[in-house]
Structures are given as C-alpha cells and as structure tokens.
Design a protein around this motif. Structure first.
Motif, PDB file in Angstrom:
ATOM      1  N   UNK A  82       0.813  -1.214   0.000  1.00 25.06           N
ATOM      2  CA  UNK A  82       0.000   0.000   0.000  1.00 25.06           C
ATOM      3  C   UNK A  82       0.850   1.269   0.000  1.00 25.06           C
ATOM      4  N   UNK A  83       1.988   1.248   0.707  1.00 28.27           N
ATOM      5  CA  UNK A  83       2.807   2.461   0.809  1.00 28.27           C
ATOM      6  C   UNK A  83       3.979   2.447  -0.165  1.00 28.27           C
ATOM      7  N   UNK A  84       4.054   1.432  -1.007  1.00 25.42           N
ATOM      8  CA  UNK A  84       5.172   1.365  -1.945  1.00 25.42           C
ATOM      9  C   UNK A  84       5.195   2.547  -2.923  1.00 25.42           C
ATOM     10  N   UNK A  85       4.055   3.027  -3.447  1.00 25.39           N
ATOM     11  CA  UNK A  85       4.126   4.215  -4.312  1.00 25.39           C
ATOM     12  C   UNK A  85       4.726   5.439  -3.617  1.00 25.39           C
ATOM     13  N   UNK A  86       4.482   5.576  -2.309  1.00 27.92           N
ATOM     14  CA  UNK A  86       5.053   6.705  -1.579  1.00 27.92           C
ATOM     15  C   UNK A  86       6.577   6.615  -1.534  1.00 27.92           C
ATOM     16  N   UNK A  87       7.106   5.403  -1.390  1.00 28.29           N
ATOM     17  CA  UNK A  87       8.555   5.233  -1.357  1.00 28.29           C
ATOM     18  C   UNK A  87       9.150   5.498  -2.732  1.00 28.29           C
ATOM     19  N   UNK A  88       8.437   5.082  -3.796  1.00 33.04           N
ATOM     20  CA  UNK A  88       8.938   5.361  -5.149  1.00 33.04           C
ATOM     21  C   UNK A  88       8.933   6.850  -5.465  1.00 33.04           C
ATOM     22  N   UNK A  89       8.118   7.621  -4.789  1.00 27.68           N
ATOM     23  CA  UNK A  89       8.077   9.055  -5.015  1.00 27.68           C
ATOM     24  C   UNK A  89       9.007   9.851  -4.113  1.00 27.68           C
TER      25      UNK A  89
ATOM     26  N   UNK B 129      12.299  11.787  -2.698  1.00 25.62           N
ATOM     27  CA  UNK B 129      13.242  12.662  -3.407  1.00 25.62           C
ATOM     28  C   UNK B 129      14.647  12.078  -3.478  1.00 25.62           C
ATOM     29  N   UNK B 130      15.019  11.198  -2.542  1.00 23.99           N
ATOM     30  CA  UNK B 130      16.374  10.652  -2.520  1.00 23.99           C
ATOM     31  C   UNK B 130      16.460   9.446  -3.466  1.00 23.99           C
ATOM     32  N   UNK B 131      17.523   9.407  -4.267  1.00 21.77           N
ATOM     33  CA  UNK B 131      17.671   8.323  -5.237  1.00 21.77           C
ATOM     34  C   UNK B 131      17.999   6.997  -4.565  1.00 21.77           C
ATOM     35  N   UNK B 132      18.670   7.053  -3.396  1.00 24.96           N
ATOM     36  CA  UNK B 132      18.969   5.803  -2.694  1.00 24.96           C
ATOM     37  C   UNK B 132      17.693   5.138  -2.183  1.00 24.96           C
ATOM     38  N   UNK B 133      16.759   5.955  -1.732  1.00 24.71           N
ATOM     39  CA  UNK B 133      15.475   5.404  -1.278  1.00 24.71           C
ATOM     40  C   UNK B 133      14.737   4.768  -2.452  1.00 24.71           C
ATOM     41  N   UNK B 134      14.742   5.432  -3.595  1.00 26.87           N
ATOM     42  CA  UNK B 134      14.063   4.872  -4.769  1.00 26.87           C
ATOM     43  C   UNK B 134      14.748   3.590  -5.241  1.00 26.87           C
ATOM     44  N   UNK B 135      16.070   3.525  -5.119  1.00 23.52           N
ATOM     45  CA  UNK B 135      16.782   2.306  -5.509  1.00 23.52           C
ATOM     46  C   UNK B 135      16.400   1.144  -4.587  1.00 23.52           C
ATOM     47  N   UNK B 136      16.307   1.421  -3.281  1.00 21.16           N
ATOM     48  CA  UNK B 136      15.889   0.360  -2.362  1.00 21.16           C
ATOM     49  C   UNK B 136      14.428  -0.043  -2.598  1.00 21.16           C
ATOM     50  N   UNK B 137      13.600   0.926  -2.997  1.00 23.96           N
ATOM     51  CA  UNK B 137      12.210   0.594  -3.332  1.00 23.96           C
ATOM     52  C   UNK B 137      12.147  -0.332  -4.547  1.00 23.96           C
ATOM     53  N   UNK B 138      13.037  -0.115  -5.513  1.00 27.18           N
ATOM     54  CA  UNK B 138      13.092  -1.006  -6.681  1.00 27.18           C
ATOM     55  C   UNK B 138      13.478  -2.416  -6.258  1.00 27.18           C
ATOM     56  N   UNK B 139      14.454  -2.531  -5.358  1.00 25.02           N
ATOM     57  CA  UNK B 139      14.857  -3.858  -4.875  1.00 25.02           C
ATOM     58  C   UNK B 139      13.704  -4.553  -4.145  1.00 25.02           C
ATOM     59  N   UNK B 140      12.966  -3.781  -3.354  1.00 26.56           N
ATOM     60  CA  UNK B 140      11.831  -4.366  -2.640  1.00 26.56           C
ATOM     61  C   UNK B 140      10.749  -4.825  -3.622  1.00 26.56           C
TER      62      UNK B 140
END
Length: 916
Positions: free
Chosen positions: A172-179, A181-192
């Motif tokens: 449910x909260x995965x779209x929030x992580x993909x949005x 601002x930090x690229x490292x957070x988005x990279x970890x969201x891709x791995x998840x």
C-alpha cells in the motif's frame, strides 16, 4: 584505577545504564556471555531483562557506537537463547530504536547485528508486529534512515517469504517510497518491488502499478525480466513454530517442503493472486441511480453505455459482498439482447463481478449461467470469447458439482454451436478443478462425451474425445477402462492422445495416512489380512453431490386455488414482466394479438400516407386505434410530379409568336422548379417518417421477445380460467340448492294461502308475496346474465384489456359491473358468492312476505338496490325493475355493440378514401 575496580562490584543492571560508556560496554559483553552459557530459557540470567524490558531500548539507542555494537550483540544472544515471553516484552521497546539508530550506522557489525535482531524477533513470534513498527519509520526526514528501513523490509521478505509475512501493508505504501526525493530510497524501493515480484509475480501490480511513473514502470519491467527465469522462491528461515513442526515430521520427507503460518506442512505452494492482496471495495453504492432505466432503454447505445459505466465500477481486484441480485438479473436479461455489443459488455461485467466476489458469487450462478450458455450460439469469435471468460469466472466461484447439471443439459442442445461452446467449457472446468469428481459425476460426463463421439461435426467428435482423455488424466487409465468398453480402436487412440497431453490440477491419488493410523510407540498395530496399514488407504471420495435444485415448474403447471386470495396478475417469467395488452376487444371476443411474431417487414415496403409527422411518439402497434388495422394494405401510389407539356416545335413564323412560346416555356420551367422543390420537401418528410418506422421496427423486435413470454402467460390465464369455471360450477350448484329451497318455501306459502292463513289471496300479505316473489324463470333468466357479464369483464381485465375510455360508452350496468372486474374480485365466483350471501340473508324474515326480498339482491341501472325493506316488506315498484333488468341490459349491450361496429366501418371507409 580504584573507580574501575568498583564498577565490577555493581549489579549488572546498574552498570547497564551507567554514564560511562566503557562500563556499559563491559556490561553488554558480560550479559552476552551469560546468555550463551545458560542451559535453558528459564535460567536466572534472563530474569532481570524479562522484568525490565526497557533495558534493551537503552542498549539499542546507546550514544557510543562501540557500546551500541556490543549492546546489539547481547540482544541477539538474548533472543537466540531466551524464551518467547522475554522476546515479546523486549520487542515493543527495542524495534523502533534499532530501525532509527542502528540500521543506518556506519559500522557494518552494528548494521548486521541490528538486522539479525529484527529477524530473530520475527523468528520467535510472527512478522506482522515487526513490520508494523518499521512502517512509520518510512516517513522519517532523514533519507538514509528511510533507505535502511526499506532495505530491512526487503531482507525480511527475502528470508521469510510473502506466505509467512503479509505483503499487503507494504504494497500500500510502496508508491510513496517510489516518489521519495532521494535516489537511494528509490533504488531500495526497486529492490523491494523485485523481491515482491519473486513471490507474487503479476498479482502485486494492481496494488501500486498505476501510481508509478512510466519511466519507473519501464525500469521495473526490465528488472522483472531478469527474475522470470528463476524458479519458485523458497523460504530461507523458519519460524520457531515451523521449526517445531519440522522436528515432528518424519525424518525422510520434510527437507524441501513449505510451511504455512501455523507451522503446518503444505504439499505445494499456493498461488497468490491480486484477490488475496487487495482490500474489498464497496461498489454497490457507486452504481448510478439511472442504471436500470438506461439498461431497459429501447436504444442499444444507451444500454451499452450503462453497461460500460458498470464495467468501470466493478473493475477492481476485490469487491465487498452485497446484494447484487437485481444487477445479475438485468445482466442475464442482456444475454438475450439483439445487439452483440451489449451482450459482450454484459458478459464482461459478469466476469468482473465473479472475479471480485469469488465464493460470494456462487448464489448468483443459477441466474446467469443458463442465459450465458444459451447465447453460445453466437458465431462471432469476440462474443464467444467474452461468454467463455464469463463462464470460467462463474465456475471459479462454485465447483464442478453445482455446474454439472447445466453442462450436461446443454451438451445435448439442438444447436451445434451451443454444444461446442459447452464442450469447451467442460474441458476447461476439468482442467482447473482441484476436486476429483464423484463416480456418479464421472459416469454422467462420460455418457455425454460418448454421445459427442458420434456427432457429424469433427469439432464435436474431437471435443468428446478430449473430455474423456481429461477425465482419464484425473482418475487414471485403470479406473477409466470400464468406461471405454465398446469403443473402437480409432476412438480409443484419439482419447489416449488427449490423455497424454492433458494438464489437470486434480488427481485421484491416495493420501498419506493420518497421524492416528501410524504405529504407536508401544508397538505396531495389528492389521487385518497382514497388510500394511497404509496400503489400502486411498483418498476418500468427495461427498455426494447435493440434490440439484428443482427446475422451476412451467407456468401452466400449478393452478392457484380459487378464492379471495387468488390473484390473477401476471407472474414474472425469467426476470421479465409479462407485457400487458393495450387494446380492448369486443364482449366475448378472443384476446387481441398481433398477426404473427415474425420480424416486421422492411420499412420501405409500407410507406405511410403523406401527412405531417405527429408531435407525440407513435403508439404501440396493435389492433386498437392507430394500429395496423387502421392502415390500408394497398401500397400507396407515388406522388405524381407535374410534367411540363411538350414544347412545340419551333416554326419559321414571325418573331412575336416565337416570343410568346418562349414566355410559355419560361413559365413552364418555373412551374417545374416549384413542383421539384415541393417534391424535395415531401421526400424529406417521407424520410423522417421512414426513420420513425425504423425506430418502431426496433421496438417490435423487443416486443417479439416479450410476446414469447406472453404466450406462456396466456397458458397461466387458461389454467386460472379453468379454476374460475370450477368455482362458477360450485356457485351454480349452490344456486340450484337455494332455488330448491325457495321452491319448497313457495310451495309451503301456497299451501298456507290455500288453507286461508295470513298469506291467503284475500289478504294483503298474500298479494304482496305473489307479486314480489321471483318466479322460476326470473331467477334462471337473471343469473346467467350476471355470470356472463362478470366473467367477460373479468377475462378482459386479466388480459389487460380493461381500458377505461371505451368502457364509458357501455351501458350503466356494464360500467358498474366492469368496475368490480378486477383481479380476483370481479371473477364469477366472487360475484355469485356476493349475490348468494345477500340472498341468503334477506329471504329469511319472520313473515313469509319477506321471501320477496330475494329480488332486492339485484341491481338497477345505477347499480343500487331497487328493493327497500321496511318492516320486512318491499315496495311494489321493485317487481318491474327486477323482471326487466336482464332483458334491458342485453338490449343495451347489443345496441352498443352495433354502434361500435358501425363506427369501425366508418373509420375504415375514411381511411380508404383518404388521398394518398
């Protein structure tokens, strides 16, 4: 140095919270060593930390990184060697500091210990509470803390899997992580997301896929392609409950098996789909208020738009259960629609409803399955595919036992297209079902498939062989051999080919013996016949199929009992309301019908007369006013266009004559142009009327379907008419008995008169009795009149012919009688019961002169009673009215009938003489 020596003498809990970090570090190391040396979880070394679990919060949030590293090591030892009770107490204090302070540490050992501590918290109990503690940290303002929390979630699902750890809260909260601002957070969201794809595949996409950007979707698809080649993932770490179940399992066979949440062993991993991950959504409240009105519109575009709106509403992964009965009845009605676009859209709506409700849709199966299978006669492939998908979705909400009766019925359908579609549906059912059919069900399917083997179509013969081959795959070739006796070698070879290529999910194989059947520790049990206990254990046959629901009896089968409770209204047939007639026939005439239910002729064959189009829409075509009977059957002649006279041949005369002829030609040309404009205008009017006729033609097509149902309704009316006739016969018997009683009373009165009693001819009472008492002929003359009029108007009201305006032209007696000719009240039985009840009350008076009150039961022209009783006597004027009311009513009815016939003849003459 003296102070350092004093630190060792302090209790462990005091050194645990000491202000000197070195003292705290030594306390952490000492506690870890004590935990490793304990014999069991009940050792006194665990007691201080069980009583005060807040000590772990201070250790995880230690300000010194060196001491923090040792504190996390001590926590891991406590969780590994301690009991479940102490771990649960420590979890609510330690998880949040670990996620916020330790996972983002610069020391690798600290990060590893923090991750191990979280995994141990999950191992001791369940993953849910730990994940709930991690999710709020995803809103932290520090990006590296958020990235570390996402990476931890990835490790949790990687080790324990989506079967043990529920993925729905994180999805449910995965779209929030993909949005973020930090690229490292988005990279970890891709791995998840990739880790989720390993376990869930495409079932996870409806939860968050539409909220991602197109570039993110493209990147994820590229990552998913790398994972598709891998096999099914397996759980790498087991919960304590799963470990205990593995230890209880036999030594030989629990190596690579999977376990459910409660530690139970599973034979194969269950498929996870979007339905299990999604939350139920309330869609019944979103249906437009005008949905049912638009769905019953005469325009197919409005019906299609209504279904498209419903399709957009129910297109969700999971639907909250509600009352969808009316919607499914309307969708089943759409299966008979003449427009294939409406049929296709309705089938897609049924498919989405069945997929969104799953088992909750089973109660609507009987409503929609038969209409869908009846529509399989459609040859267009797109419509057939939509109908097949709807049937598959409905089957998934039920099982083979519930659907088998309808399937075997339609396998014997007279339409080959319906047979073929039903055959393909049965093959798909056998491939997807997980329950082995019972022996009776197998015998029924085999019998139907054998009949298909002798069909003239190659597709049907191959389908019958495919059904038998699929059944053989389920029950085995040995159990199938008795069913194949009598078939030739060519057909057996064909069945064997389908048997080898068939893929099924249900296989009739013996299950392992239950734990109670295993040998107890005291020694092996004695087994009958000296065989092993597991040799004869087979999978128990499924419970016998419940008796099929009785098919709805034909409409004409059950006649209602006569009486006040019997209603003569039209019943609903298959979800349709029987159409009511809109025309009024003459007295005693048959119910008006259209000439034939065949399709109407093309509009161009019947041109309407040249007249301005009416302001109101044209009425329904029938035999009443403005119907087909009022039109001329002769084809009107085409409107004549004035033709200019031929121009005279120019002669070599004087110029004045030529100029006169030229003027005449010009005038003729103008007249031709004017007539041409009028013809164009007339043509436009004719085209508009043709368009109206086309619209009427479309409505006639719909009326044709309703006419078929009306025929069945007429059968019901016939049955009810028979019941009314029986009631009339019973009433007639009662009237005969009453007449006999009156005759006896009359004979007694005459005897008394003859004896010279108070009723003698010379007395006033005797004269009054002879004058007012009804005679034998009067009773039999008036009773049939009332019975015929009441039954006629009752029949007209039942057929929907009780239109008020033509009845106003009838006599007052007919008008009064027709007002009571309603359903159940105007029937002959009710009318005679009312008369008899009045007649039974009035004649029974104290004196014999009261017998004349029988005539008071009749009605005059205004429908009121003519006889007024005063002290048991009637007025003399009632005699004349009573004896003449029957004849006058028939005379007036005959006059009105002749007048109506004359008016009809005049209207036909006017219609024939009207200029074309």
């Amino acid at each position: 140095m003296a102070e350092e020596e004093d630190f060792s003498s302090l209790p462990l809990t005091d050194r645990w919270v000491h202000k000197v970090w070195k003292v705290r570090k030594q306390a952490y190391e000492e506690a870890a060593q004590q935990f490793e040396k304990t014999p069991d979880e009940y050792d006194p070394a665990f007691r201080p930390f069980v009583q005060d679990p807040s000590l772990w919060k201070s250790a995880a949030a230690d300000s010194n990184v060196a001491a923090q590293q040792e504190g996390l090591a001590a926590l891991c030892a406590f969780l590994k060697f301690g009991g479940r009770d102490g771990a649960l107490r420590a979890r609510q204090h330690a998880v949040t500091p670990i996620v916020e302070k330790c996972l983002s540490s610069t020391r690798a050992a600290t990060k590893a210990s923090a991750l191990e501590a979280l995994l141990l918290f999950i191992e001791v109990d369940v993953p849910g509470p730990v994940i709930e503690e991690i999710l709020p940290v995803l809103s932290n303002k520090v990006p590296k803390v958020v990235a570390a929390a996402v990476a931890t979630l990835t490790q949790i699902y990687h080790n324990y899997g989506c079967k043990t750890a529920d993925p729905k809260p994180v999805l449910k909260i995965l779209p929030k992580v993909f949005g973020h601002a930090d690229k490292n957070v988005r990279a970890e969201a891709t791995n998840l997301a990739v880790e989720f794809y390993r376990w869930l595949r495409d079932a996870m996409k409806p939860m968050f896929w539409n909220d991602l950007k197109p570039t993110q979707q493209t990147d994820l698809e590229a990552q998913f392609e790398k994972v598709k080649a891998e096999g099914a993932p397996k759980q790498e770490r087991l919960l304590r409950s799963q470990q205990a179940a593995q230890e209880r399992a036999p030594a030989g066979g629990a190596g690579d098996e999977e376990y459910d949440d409660n530690g139970g062993q599973e034979e194969e991993p269950a498929e996870v789909d979007a339905f299990d991950l999604a939350e139920p959504q309330d869609v019944i409240s979103k249906v437009p208020k005008d949905f049912f009105d638009n769905l019953s519109s005469s325009k197919w575009k409005e019906r299609k738009e209504a279904l498209e709106a419903l399709h957009a509403i129910v297109n969700v992964p999971r639907i909250k259960d509600a009352d969808f009965g009316e919607i499914n009845r309307c969708l089943a009605k759409c299966m008979k629609d003449a427009n294939i676009a409406v049929v296709t859209q309705a089938a897609q709506c049924i498919e989405l409803l069945a997929k969104g409700l799953r088992k909750g849709y089973a109660k609507y199966r009987s409503t929609v399955m038969q209409p869908i299978m009846e529509r399989l006669k459609e040859k267009k492939q797109t419509v057939a595919d939509a109908l097949g998908a709807a049937l598959d979705a409905v089957f998934l909400s039920t099982d083979l036992t519930e659907c088998l009766e309808d399937i075997t019925t339609f396998l014997a359908h007279k339409n080959p297209q319906v047979k073929e579609g039903t055959m393909k549906f049965l093959v798909r059912c056998l491939r997807t079902t997980r329950d082995v059919p019972s022996k009776q069900e197998i015998a029924s399917m085999v019998e139907s498939a054998k009949k298909l083997l002798s069909e003239g179509s190659e597709a049907l013969r191959s389908g019958g062989a495919e059904i038998l081959g699929t059944i053989m795959k389920i029950i085995g070739d040995r159990a199938m051999n008795p069913h194949l006796e009598g078939l030739d070698d060519i057909r057996k070879t064909k069945i064997k080919e389908f048997y080898e290529t068939a893929e099924v999910k249900a296989k009739d194989k013996p299950k392992p013996p239950p734990p109670a059947a295993r040998a107890p520790p005291g020694g092996p049990k004695k087994v009958m016949g000296g065989k092993k206990a597991t040799a004869g254990v087979k999978k128990p046959a499924p419970a016998a199929a419940p008796p099929p629901e009785p098919a709805p009896a034909p409409v004409a089968a059950a006649a209602p009992k006569p009486g006040p409770a019997s209603k003569l209204g039209m019943p609903k047939l298959g979800g349709f309301k029987a159409p009511q007639k809109r025309t009024l026939g003459g007295p005693g005439a048959a119910s008006p019908r259209r000439p034939a239910p065949a399709p109407s002729p093309p509009p161009m064959e019947e041109e309407p007369p040249v007249s301005p189009p009416p302001a109101k829409p044209a009425p329904r075509l029938g035999l009443g006013r403005g119907g087909l009977a009022a039109r001329s059957l002769a084809k009107p002649a085409a409107p004549s266009v004035p033709v200019a006279p031929p121009s005279p041949t120019p002669t070599s005369g004087i110029s004045s004559i030529e100029r006169a002829e030229l003027e005449e030609l010009r005038m003729a040309n103008e007249r031709l142009l004017k007539s041409l404009d009028e013809a164009r205008h007339e043509r436009s009017k004719l085209m508009s009327e043709i368009q109206e006729l086309k619209n009427q033609n479309a409505s006639l097509i719909e009326d044709h379907t309703r006419d078929v149902l009306s025929i069945k309704a007429k059968e019901t009316q016939l049955v009810r008419a028979r019941s009314d006739a029986e009631a009339a016969e019973q009433t007639n018997d009662r009237l005969r008995r009453e007449l006999d009683r009156l005759k006896r009373a009359l004979s007694k009165a005459e005897a008394l008169n003859a004896a010279g009693g108070p009723g003698s001819p010379g007395s006033p009472h005797g004269l009054h009795f002879r004058t007012m008492s009804p005679t034998h002929d009067d009773i039999y003359r008036d009773a049939p009149h009332r019975m015929s009029m009441a039954s006629t108007l009752s029949e007209e009201k039942e057929n929907g012919d009780g239109v008020p305006h033509p009845r106003s032209k009838l006599s007052p007696e007919l008008r009064y009688t027709g007002s009571n000719a309603s359903s159940g009240r105007g029937s002959p039985a009710r009318g005679f019961r009312r008369d008899v009840s009045m007649e039974e009350k009035e004649p029974r008076s104290a004196d014999m002169g009261g017998a004349a009150g029988y005539g008071g039961g009749y009605t005059d022209r205004a429908g009121s009673r003519t006889g007024s009783r005063a002290g048991g006597r009637d007025t003399p004027s009632s005699t004349t009215t009573t004896t003449t009311s029957g004849m006058e009513s028939w005379k007036r009815a005959a006059e009105v009938t002749s007048q109506l016939k004359a008016r009809i003849e005049q209207m036909k003459a006017k219609q024939a003489s009207r200029p074309q």
